[in-house]
Design an enzyme around this catalytic site. Structure first.
Site, PDB file in Angstrom:
ATOM      1  N   THR A 248       0.825  -1.208   0.000  1.00  0.00           N
ATOM      2  CA  THR A 248       0.000   0.000   0.000  1.00  0.00           C
ATOM      3  C   THR A 248       0.858   1.257   0.000  1.00  0.00           C
ATOM      4  OG1 THR A 248      -1.784  -1.134   1.161  1.00  0.00           O
ATOM      5  CG2 THR A 248      -1.767   1.261   1.281  1.00  0.00           C
ATOM      6  N   GLU A 249       0.416   2.261  -0.745  1.00  0.00           N
ATOM      7  CA  GLU A 249       1.103   3.545  -0.818  1.00  0.00           C
ATOM      8  C   GLU A 249       0.132   4.670  -0.472  1.00  0.00           C
ATOM      9  OE1 GLU A 249       4.303   2.182  -4.261  1.00  0.00           O
ATOM     10  OE2 GLU A 249       3.014   3.919  -4.625  1.00  0.00           O
ATOM     11  N   PRO A 250       0.650   5.879  -0.210  1.00  0.00           N
ATOM     12  CA  PRO A 250      -0.245   6.996   0.128  1.00  0.00           C
ATOM     13  C   PRO A 250      -1.331   7.234  -0.911  1.00  0.00           C
ATOM     14  CG  PRO A 250       2.018   7.587   0.622  1.00  0.00           C
ATOM     15  CD  PRO A 250       2.075   6.273  -0.087  1.00  0.00           C
TER      16      PRO A 250
ATOM     17  N   GLN B 117     -23.782  -2.636  22.974  1.00  0.00           N
ATOM     18  CA  GLN B 117     -25.184  -2.403  23.322  1.00  0.00           C
ATOM     19  C   GLN B 117     -25.583  -3.189  24.570  1.00  0.00           C
ATOM     20  OE1 GLN B 117     -26.525  -0.148  21.422  1.00  0.00           O
ATOM     21  NE2 GLN B 117     -28.544  -0.022  22.389  1.00  0.00           N
TER      22      GLN B 117
ATOM     23  N   GLU C 105      -6.287  -5.458   3.548  1.00  0.00           N
ATOM     24  CA  GLU C 105      -6.226  -6.678   2.733  1.00  0.00           C
ATOM     25  C   GLU C 105      -7.459  -6.822   1.848  1.00  0.00           C
ATOM     26  OE1 GLU C 105      -4.476 -10.204   4.254  1.00  0.00           O
ATOM     27  OE2 GLU C 105      -3.443  -9.148   5.866  1.00  0.00           O
TER      28      GLU C 105
END
Length: 382
Positions: A126-128, A335, A362
């Site tokens: 993952t990248e920005p 709850q 993912e």
């Protein structure tokens, strides 16, 4: 699919449950507040063989099948999703990729250390600017003689500040997935820096990082699989990784159920335990149903993997259902607890915060639906 566990599988599950109850659950709230899991847990995970599940013994692994792996991941998810993530990434995404695609030299160099807990791996995809659309990543690797020089930034990388090796995906060719290559990059390489990300909603104890590669030089022997085949490595890892996340979500939902049942049978309102009120029982029944359904979906994936059959769609189904079920379970548990569920004296608030990210990483829930839809129709909607 055989729903009866073997003696070995039952023993592994019991070992993991005992470890969670002794070594993880009592500390999870403190690790969450301090935003740091005790790193000593890594060595303990390695010593018990949890970081070597499904890896052959010749590389120091503890072997075993994928159902055993999922049983252990479920228990770790019950204890603390941050710890489960350490195993899911270092073993599930990195070590398994090295075992499947690596050279013998790469296996000898990294696998023995990873499975022993002497080193950790991180999965730098993952990248920005590229999350779901990973094929458009911008980190580049340029050939320089017998070396590669990598430059770019990765974001939201689990184990990022703890890892000794990063499985980095970088562009070596043209646009799209065919131009991506995978590299095993030692994190002590000159030009490699990691900055831990704090202030996360959940998984606060997990070492999540931004990675910056500024002219990091690695030899061609660090390339994992063929040039231009990095996207294949990434997608193969994520297909099994979704099974890992789903297994952890089952454990998280089970933790919600245990906490809610325990509280409902002790807390009194209107002169009787709140478990005696019909609508509270409805909340408990809904959580229990989600736990059982999610678990069966996970076991189905593990069974398909172990039999060598296609499991990618089943893995997306399990990840989609189990992650959303974990959010529902945590919400219902809060709850049941009422106002007490909103303070961190009790664990269910943490469960809700931790559960939410399971629908994001993912492969988001939306991406899973598109993958399932493509399998059903033969038409890609992305």
């Amino acid at each position: 699919m055989n729903l009866e566990l073997s003696g070995e599988q039952t023993a592994a599950r019991r070992l993991a449950a005992d470890f969670v109850d002794r070594e993880i659950a009592p500390h999870a709230a403190r690790w969450d507040r301090e935003e740091s899991v005790d790193r000593a847990i890594v060595g303990r995970l390695g010593a018990l063989g949890f970081l070597g599940l499904t890896i052959p013994e010749q590389y120091g692994g503890s072997a075993g099948d994928h159902l055993t792996y999922c049983l252990v991941l479920e228990e770790l998810g019950r204890g603390d999703s941050a710890v489960r993530g350490i195993v899911s990434v270092s073993l599930g995404l990195v070590a398994k990729s090295i075992h499947h695609f690596g050279t013998e030299e790469q296996k000898r160099t990294w696998l023995t250390r990873l499975v022993a807990g002497e080193a950790l791996g991180c999965f730098a995809l993952t990248e920005p600017g590229t999350g779901s659309d990973a094929a458009q990543l911008r980190t580049r690797a340029v050939r320089d003689g017998s070396d590669w020089v990598l430059s770019g930034t990765k974001m939201f990388i689990t184990n990022g500040t703890w890892a000794e090796v990063a499985l980095v995906f970088a562009r070596t060719g043209g646009e799209g997935h065919r131009g991506i290559t995978a590299f095993l990059v030692p994190t002590d390489s000159p030009g490699f820096t990691a900055r831990e990300i704090h202030g996360k909603l959940g998984l606060r104890g997990q070492a999540t990082a931004e990675l910056v590669l500024d002219g990091v030089r690695v030899p061609d022997s660090a390339r994992l699989h063929a040039e231009g085949k990095g996207f294949t490595v990434a997608m193969a890892a994520l297909a099994k990784g979704r099974m890992s996340v789903a297994a952890g979500c089952v454990g998280l939902a089970k933790a919600c159920l245990d906490a809610a049942v325990g509280y409902a049978t002790q807390r009194e309102q209107f002169g009787k335990p709140i478990a005696a009120h019909q609508l509270v029982q409805e909340l408990l029944a809904d959580i229990a149903l989600d736990v059982e359904a999610a678990r069966l979906l996970v076991w189905r994936v593990a069974d398909l993997v172990d039999r060598g059959e296609d499991f990618a769609v089943a893995s997306s189904q399990a990840k989609l259902f189990a992650s959303e079920a974990a959010v529902r379970a945590a919400d219902r548990a809060v709850q049941v607890f009422g106002g007490y569920g909103y303070i961190d004296e009790f664990p269910v608030g943490k469960y809700l915060r931790d559960a939410k990210v399971m629908t994001l990483y993912e492969g988001t829930s939306q991406i899973q639906k598109l993958l399932i839809g493509r399998a059903l129709t033969g038409v890609a909607a992305f």
